[in-house]
Enzyme design. Structure first.
Site, PDB file in Angstrom:
ATOM      1  N   ASP A  40       3.883 -49.012 -25.513  1.00  8.73           N
ATOM      2  CA  ASP A  40       5.169 -49.495 -25.005  1.00  8.73           C
ATOM      3  C   ASP A  40       5.233 -51.018 -25.023  1.00  8.73           C
ATOM      4  O   ASP A  40       6.301 -51.597 -24.908  1.00  8.73           O
ATOM      5  CB  ASP A  40       5.404 -48.984 -23.578  1.00  8.73           C
ATOM      6  N   GLN A  42       6.959 -43.274 -18.493  1.00 13.58           N
ATOM      7  CA  GLN A  42       8.410 -43.321 -18.699  1.00 13.58           C
ATOM      8  C   GLN A  42       9.068 -44.112 -17.572  1.00 13.58           C
ATOM      9  O   GLN A  42       8.938 -43.774 -16.406  1.00 13.58           O
ATOM     10  CB  GLN A  42       8.984 -41.905 -18.760  1.00 13.58           C
ATOM     11  N   LYS A  67      11.263 -37.682 -27.660  1.00 16.02           N
ATOM     12  CA  LYS A  67       9.912 -38.086 -28.091  1.00 16.02           C
ATOM     13  C   LYS A  67       9.116 -36.872 -28.570  1.00 16.02           C
ATOM     14  O   LYS A  67       8.407 -36.928 -29.586  1.00 16.02           O
ATOM     15  CB  LYS A  67       9.174 -38.782 -26.942  1.00 16.02           C
TER      16      LYS A  67
END
Length: 384
Positions: free
Chosen positions: A202, A179, A135
């Protein structure tokens, strides 16, 4: 006079009747409350056989049907017998990222702002660290500002929520993600609920997931990995409408949203090629091999190496392998390599198209994340 008195007496009688009726109503209400309380506390009085949904939420514990241990399985290789076309997620992601970079550059020139992405990483899982590294690299290449907060494995819910709150309030941050997966002692649901809906790049916020599951509504963000899977199918000219699709795994991260996306049509897709007939295979499914073998499209995301063998697949099917499982390998840069759910060598002889691991879904997940972050910044700055 008498009539008046009589009338008053009748009125009083009516009043007494009303009081009596009111008393009976109160008594009935109390009885109803008592009954409902009894029903709630004594299972024997339940009206329905269906138990609370959370009590049915059993964990999917997969066991590989392959006799080899992960460390003894050789790396994937393209053999001479391979007939499947490789769906190159890396090159497709690079094309998308190139467009994102140009739009970020245009935003910077026009208004002096760039999108900002913030990530919270808890613990030291190798796969999570690898995803975060990727990322960071992708953000650097596209001009998106990247912020990272790292917390120890034994941190508390409050510590994670405090970090989230800080990013939620930061106007230069347009996308916030935690995460996953998190350590088991943390309340994942509570933490994800804390993410600002307009920064939920997300796509895991309950409102985004709910809108995804509701016809006629569109979420602000679609979960990145399932969105990447669909994008891979579309850009590879795979027909979806009317086809049989099997999704192996039903996680909130991939399986559930992927099964929804395969069924619906997106308002922003010009060529409508969705409306597949979808089956979901999970750890409690009987005859998973037989069900999967009927599918034209297979998306698997359980993290069990070599779970899906060539015998599971229908000849000519399209296979999207989301699974990742780290296997120790000193010859690799970081001391391990990633394996997918699919036995690549066998599947490549049966399928018409397949994604490799790595280099398939992983790069697309990051590309979709950057795309969602760009959309969030455009929305925040009203930038077209």
């Amino acid at each position: 006079m008498m009539g008046s008195v009589k009338g008053r007496v009748v009125s009083m009688g009516g009043l007494l009747h009303k009081k009596k009726k009111k008393s009976m109503t109160l008594s009935s209400s109390f009885s109803r409350v008592l009954l409902l309380s009894t029903l709630a506390t004594k299972p024997s009085y339940q009206l329905l056989k269906s138990p609370p949904l959370l009590s049915l939420d059993l964990p999917d514990i997969w066991t590989s049907l392959n006799s080899q241990t992960p460390s003894s399985i050789p790396p994937q290789s393209n053999t001479n017998e391979q007939t499947a076309r490789v769906i190159d997620g890396k090159s497709i992601a690079e094309e998308i990222n190139s467009v994102i970079a140009s739009q970020v550059s245009r935003m910077k020139v026009s208004i002096g702002k760039v999108p900002g992405l913030a990530v919270i990483l808890v613990g030291e899982r190798k796969d999570s660290q690898a995803y975060v590294r990727n990322k960071i690299k992708a953000c650097e290449e596209t001009g998106i500002k990247f912020l990272l907060t790292e917390l120890p494995d034994k941190c508390t819910n409050d510590e994670v929520c405090d970090a989230l709150s800080s990013f939620n309030k930061n106007p230069s941050v347009h996308g916030v993600l935690v995460q996953l997966p998190l350590p088991q002692h943390l309340n994942e649901g509570k933490i994800l609920d804390m993410v600002n809906l307009e920064k939920d790049v997300d796509g895991f916020h309950p409102l985004n997931m709910g809108n995804l599951a509701t016809r006629g509504r569109e979420p602000l963000f679609i979960p990145c990995t399932p969105k990447g899977c669909i994008e891979l199918l579309l850009r590879s000219d795979v027909e979806i409408m009317g086809k049989k699709a099997v999704v192996i795994g039903r996680s909130n991260i991939v399986g559930l949203p992927a099964s929804l996306l395969l069924q619906i049509k997106w308002a922003f897709v010009v060529e409508q090629r969705h409306h597949a007939t979808v089956s979901v295979v999970h750890a409690f499914t009987k005859n998973p091999e037989q069900i999967t073998r009927e599918a034209d499209i297979v998306i698997t995301a359980v993290g069990v190496p070599n779970l899906v063998r060539g015998t599971w697949l229908k000849p000519g099917s399209v296979v999207i392998d989301v699974g990742t499982f780290p296997v120790e390998d000193p010859s690799h840069e970081h001391g391990y390599r990633l394996m997918g759910d699919v036995c690549y060598e066998e599947a490549a002889r049966v399928a018409s198209a397949i994604t490799p691991v790595p280099g398939g879904v992983g790069p697309m997940t990051i590309a979709m994340l950057l795309s969602n972050t760009l959309d969030a910044a455009k929305r925040a700055y009203n930038f077209l």
